[in-house]
Design a protein around this motif. Structure first.
Motif, short mmCIF file in Angstrom:
data_model
loop_
_atom_site.label_atom_id
_atom_site.label_comp_id
_atom_site.label_asym_id
_atom_site.label_seq_id
_atom_site.Cartn_x
_atom_site.Cartn_y
_atom_site.Cartn_z
N THR A 137 0.69 -1.24 -0.48
CA THR A 137 -0.18 -0.07 -0.01
C THR A 137 0.90 1.32 0.44
OG1 THR A 137 -0.10 -0.02 2.62
CG2 THR A 137 -1.64 -1.11 1.11
N GLU A 138 2.05 1.10 -0.26
CA GLU A 138 3.39 2.13 0.25
C GLU A 138 3.11 2.84 -1.09
OE1 GLU A 138 3.81 3.70 3.13
OE2 GLU A 138 2.52 2.15 4.43
N ARG A 139 3.42 1.57 -2.15
CA ARG A 139 3.39 1.90 -3.53
C ARG A 139 2.40 2.07 -4.23
NH1 ARG A 139 7.54 -1.92 -2.39
NH2 ARG A 139 7.28 -3.14 -3.39
N MET A 140 1.62 2.87 -3.83
CA MET A 140 -0.24 2.32 -4.77
C MET A 140 -0.42 2.77 -6.80
SD MET A 140 -2.23 1.06 -2.65
CE MET A 140 -3.58 1.03 -4.30
N ASP A 141 1.40 3.54 -7.00
CA ASP A 141 0.90 3.75 -7.92
C ASP A 141 1.59 2.06 -9.34
OD1 ASP A 141 0.88 6.05 -8.40
OD2 ASP A 141 2.70 6.71 -7.97
N GLY A 142 2.59 1.95 -8.94
CA GLY A 142 2.82 -0.07 -9.27
C GLY A 142 1.38 -0.99 -9.30
N VAL A 143 0.69 -0.72 -8.28
CA VAL A 143 -0.48 -1.65 -8.02
C VAL A 143 -1.60 -0.97 -9.10
CG1 VAL A 143 -2.94 -2.16 -6.12
CG2 VAL A 143 -0.35 -1.71 -5.12
N LYS A 144 -1.85 0.22 -9.33
CA LYS A 144 -2.69 0.64 -9.86
C LYS A 144 -1.85 0.00 -11.95
CE LYS A 144 -4.40 4.60 -7.75
NZ LYS A 144 -4.25 6.68 -7.67
N GLU A 145 -0.47 0.25 -11.53
CA GLU A 145 -0.10 -0.24 -13.15
C GLU A 145 -0.30 -1.61 -13.34
OE1 GLU A 145 1.79 -1.06 -16.66
OE2 GLU A 145 1.26 1.56 -15.94
N VAL A 146 -0.40 -2.49 -12.30
CA VAL A 146 -0.17 -3.45 -12.68
C VAL A 146 -1.84 -4.32 -12.68
CG1 VAL A 146 -0.76 -4.80 -9.92
CG2 VAL A 146 0.28 -5.95 -11.86
N PHE A 147 -3.18 -3.26 -12.51
CA PHE A 147 -4.46 -3.73 -12.54
C PHE A 147 -4.79 -2.86 -13.97
CE2 PHE A 147 -5.42 -4.18 -7.73
CZ PHE A 147 -6.64 -5.25 -7.92
N SER A 148 -4.33 -1.97 -14.44
CA SER A 148 -4.00 -1.70 -15.94
C SER A 148 -3.45 -2.62 -16.50
CB SER A 148 -2.88 -0.50 -16.05
OG SER A 148 -3.78 0.68 -15.37
N GLN A 149 -2.21 -2.92 -16.25
CA GLN A 149 -1.93 -4.65 -17.08
C GLN A 149 -3.46 -5.83 -16.64
OE1 GLN A 149 2.43 -5.75 -15.75
NE2 GLN A 149 2.54 -3.80 -16.21
N PHE A 150 -3.47 -6.13 -16.26
CA PHE A 150 -4.50 -7.37 -15.34
C PHE A 150 -5.54 -6.49 -16.35
CE2 PHE A 150 -7.80 -9.33 -13.35
CZ PHE A 150 -7.71 -10.72 -13.14
#
Length: 164
Positions: A137-150
């Motif tokens: 949760t400290e790196r939400m940009d990465g989480v958003k990016e992986v959801f965009s890939q999904f």
């Protein structure tokens, strides 16, 4: 339990994180992304809830599984068994899936490659399209990016399987 599903989902929806409590049943949220809105069914991880998970599988187009990569061996084994069971269910067995190895910011966190081996993802996937990503949760940009890939994976049936 305590994998961080609710925290990640709340942060993706730009909700405050000061009043997050574990999901005791289920919740449904519309998560906005630039290229889509995902309707996410969050299923609580308590033992008394798990037996009802399959009631929420109908209509699913993909599976997102969040695990605590810093959990005990016993909890990690339970998560492995749950994932294998869910992905063998008739309503989920052909769907693309995203595994979020959460809590990568903790010292005891296992790497995505360690999770891949421990969870035996290659044989489990059997040609399905999937993504495994370490998150926090400290790196939400990465989480958003992986959801965009999904989302792209959900839309594109020709995407090759497996990505780490």
């Amino acid at each position: 339990m305590s994998a961080g599903k609710t925290s990640l989902l709340s942060r993706l929806c730009s909700e405050g994180s000061d009043r997050i409590v574990p999901t005791t049943g289920f919740s449904i949220k519309a998560v906005p992304f630039p290229n889509a809105i995902l309707n996410v069914k969050e299923l609580g991880g308590a033992d008394n809830i798990k037996k009802y998970w399959c009631r929420y599988y109908q209509g699913s187009q993909g599976v997102v599984f969040v695990l605590d990569s810093a959990s005990s061996d016993e909890d990690l084994e339970a998560a492995r068994a749950e994932l294998h069971s869910a992905l063998q269910h008739p309503q989920l067995c052909t769907l693309p899936f995203l595994i979020l190895a959460n809590h990568q910011d903790k010292p005891a966190a296992r790497t995505p490659n360690q999770i891949k081996k421990y969870f035996e993802l290659e044989p489990l996937a059997r040609g399905k399209r999937w993504i495994l990503e370490g998150t926090s949760t400290e790196r939400m940009d990465g989480v958003k990016e992986v959801f965009s890939q999904f989302i792209l994976l959900l839309e594109d049936k020709d995407t090759p399987p497996a990505r780490i």
